[in-house]
Design a protein around this motif. Sequence first.
Motif, mmCIF file in Angstrom:
data_model
loop_
_atom_site.group_PDB
_atom_site.id
_atom_site.type_symbol
_atom_site.label_atom_id
_atom_site.label_comp_id
_atom_site.label_asym_id
_atom_site.label_seq_id
_atom_site.Cartn_x
_atom_site.Cartn_y
_atom_site.Cartn_z
ATOM 1 N N HIS A 284 -23.152 -30.648 -16.829
ATOM 2 C CA HIS A 284 -24.173 -30.116 -17.733
ATOM 3 C C HIS A 284 -23.959 -30.614 -19.165
ATOM 4 N N VAL A 285 -22.718 -30.595 -19.625
ATOM 5 C CA VAL A 285 -22.422 -31.053 -20.993
ATOM 6 C C VAL A 285 -22.718 -32.542 -21.137
ATOM 7 N N LEU A 286 -22.453 -33.320 -20.101
ATOM 8 C CA LEU A 286 -22.812 -34.742 -20.137
ATOM 9 C C LEU A 286 -24.320 -34.904 -20.309
ATOM 10 N N ALA A 287 -25.103 -34.168 -19.544
ATOM 11 C CA ALA A 287 -26.567 -34.256 -19.657
ATOM 12 C C ALA A 287 -27.038 -33.840 -21.055
ATOM 13 N N LEU A 288 -26.444 -32.785 -21.606
ATOM 14 C CA LEU A 288 -26.805 -32.344 -22.960
ATOM 15 C C LEU A 288 -26.440 -33.398 -23.999
ATOM 16 N N THR A 289 -25.279 -34.007 -23.825
ATOM 17 C CA THR A 289 -24.832 -35.042 -24.765
ATOM 18 C C THR A 289 -25.772 -36.238 -24.737
ATOM 19 N N LEU A 290 -26.201 -36.638 -23.553
ATOM 20 C CA LEU A 290 -27.159 -37.742 -23.452
ATOM 21 C C LEU A 290 -28.478 -37.384 -24.140
ATOM 22 N N ALA A 291 -28.924 -36.138 -23.985
ATOM 23 C CA ALA A 291 -30.151 -35.702 -24.664
ATOM 24 C C ALA A 291 -29.972 -35.733 -26.172
ATOM 25 N N ALA A 292 -28.819 -35.280 -26.656
ATOM 26 C CA ALA A 292 -28.556 -35.286 -28.096
ATOM 27 C C ALA A 292 -28.479 -36.712 -28.638
ATOM 28 N N LEU A 293 -27.839 -37.611 -27.911
ATOM 29 C CA LEU A 293 -27.786 -39.018 -28.333
ATOM 30 C C LEU A 293 -29.181 -39.623 -28.392
ATOM 31 N N PHE A 294 -29.984 -39.323 -27.400
ATOM 32 C CA PHE A 294 -31.369 -39.807 -27.356
ATOM 33 C C PHE A 294 -32.157 -39.329 -28.572
#
Length: 130
Positions: free
Chosen positions: A117-127
């Motif tokens: 979940h944190v990986l998915a959130l991090t990718l969203a934040a980077l985007f």
Amino acid sequence: MFAEIAFLLYLGHLLADYPFQTDHQAAHKAGCGRQGWTANLSHAATHVLICALLLAAGSALLGWHLPALPAVAAVLWIGATHGFIDRRWPVAAWMRIARQAGWAAHGGAAHVDQTAHVLALTLAALFLAA
């Protein structure tokens, strides 16, 4: 801006996964049939709503100018990935492939779940910060 976005998305994740997740959602979100999918989708929708509200608050209070379409895409990504991960079989499959059966038997799946979940959130934040 990345750190602020990532923090707010992580806060949204924690809020949606703990105080705003019902016992019914937690018990049934990985289940088959209508009951399982309803629990899963309503839980994922909670993530979308809370993360969207926090991004809107961050935009208003911190003066961000997040484009609407990427922001919508990011929160939909969060909802979709959260729902997928919470079906539980992806985490079980990963732990099987990674040969982590012992760790899975002793509570490791919850850690792998939260890391995904944190990986998915991090990718969203980077985007959103790019």
